[in-house]
Scaffold this active site. Structure first.
Site, short mmCIF file in Angstrom:
data_model
loop_
_atom_site.label_atom_id
_atom_site.label_comp_id
_atom_site.label_asym_id
_atom_site.label_seq_id
_atom_site.Cartn_x
_atom_site.Cartn_y
_atom_site.Cartn_z
N PRO A 13 0.79 -1.23 0.00
CG PRO A 13 -0.93 -1.55 1.55
CD PRO A 13 0.34 -2.17 1.03
CG ASN A 14 -0.43 4.22 1.17
OD1 ASN A 14 -1.39 4.67 0.56
ND2 ASN A 14 -0.53 3.71 2.37
NE ARG A 67 3.77 6.91 1.99
CZ ARG A 67 3.96 5.66 2.40
NH1 ARG A 67 4.39 4.74 1.55
NH2 ARG A 67 3.73 5.34 3.64
CE1 TYR A 77 8.73 5.40 3.55
CE2 TYR A 77 7.15 7.18 3.25
CZ TYR A 77 7.58 6.07 3.94
OH TYR A 77 6.88 5.61 5.03
CG ASN A 112 8.64 -1.57 0.61
OD1 ASN A 112 7.92 -1.62 1.61
ND2 ASN A 112 9.33 -0.49 0.27
CB ALA A 164 1.48 0.53 6.64
CD GLU A 175 10.74 -6.96 6.67
OE1 GLU A 175 11.08 -8.01 7.27
OE2 GLU A 175 10.26 -5.98 7.26
CG HIS A 180 11.03 -1.82 5.07
ND1 HIS A 180 9.67 -1.79 4.87
CD2 HIS A 180 11.30 -2.95 5.75
CE1 HIS A 180 9.13 -2.86 5.42
NE2 HIS A 180 10.10 -3.58 5.96
C1 DQA Z 1 8.15 1.42 4.08
C2 DQA Z 1 8.14 1.61 5.60
C3 DQA Z 1 6.75 1.38 6.18
O1 DQA Z 1 6.76 1.61 7.58
C4 DQA Z 1 5.76 2.34 5.55
O2 DQA Z 1 4.46 2.08 6.03
C5 DQA Z 1 5.80 2.32 4.06
C6 DQA Z 1 7.10 2.28 3.40
C7 DQA Z 1 9.52 1.78 3.48
O3 DQA Z 1 9.77 1.39 2.34
O4 DQA Z 1 10.30 2.47 4.12
O5 DQA Z 1 4.78 2.43 3.40
O6 DQA Z 1 7.90 0.05 3.80
#
Ligand code: DQA
Length: 146
Positions: free
Chosen positions: A10-11, A18, A23, A74, A77, A98, A100
């Protein structure tokens, strides 16, 4: 050609606009292109699935059991809440990373839990855009060990 499945939760489709101070300025498409280029160097394909919906990501993990050799995820949240996604990933037997962009451990307390951490081979966090090609490198190295 063997494929890595890259999953974006998501997002992440909003990357570029964003919270760029957290990010970075690159779009999701740019991250995917960087990962795909790195995979190609190792002779691997890279399939990308983005969804804002947990069930879609779970279905993609199930599908990976027949059409992918590794997963980079990734989960946004959902990382901090989705035991269902963790259960799905646990069933996939290939290498799992995983990923981020930010470093959740250095952010708000709710980001300190990763439901996925226990079912993946390893995690890359806080390296920004570098993380995408590095996650591919990790997958390639893990595949070579098998
Ligand atoms: C994220 C970190 C998560 O906590 C956050 O909700 C994201 C992006 C990152 O890539 O840093 O949406 O996964």
């Amino acid at each position: 050609m063997q494929d890595i499945l890259l999953l974006s939760g998501p997002n992440l489709d909003l990357l570029g606009t964003r919270s760029p101070e957290i990010y970075g300025a690159a779009t999701l498409e740019e991250h995917v292109a960087a990962a795909r280029a790195r995979a190609a160097l190792a002779g691997l394909g890279l399939r990308h699935v983005h969804s804002n919906f947990e069930g879609d990501l779970i279905e993609a993990v199930h599908g990976a059991r027949v059409d992918a050799v590794a997963i980079i995820i990734n989960a946004g949240a959902l990382t901090h809440s989705s035991w269902a996604l963790a259960d799905a990933l646990a069933v996939f037997t290939g290498p799992k990373i995983e990923l981020h962009l930010s470093n959740p451990a250095a952010r708000e307390p709710f980001r300190h839990l990763s439901t996925l951490a226990g079912v993946v081979d390893g995690s890359l966090a806080g390296l920004g855009a570098l993380g995408y090609p590095l996650a591919v490198d990790a997958v390639v190295a893990l595949l070579a060990q098998r």
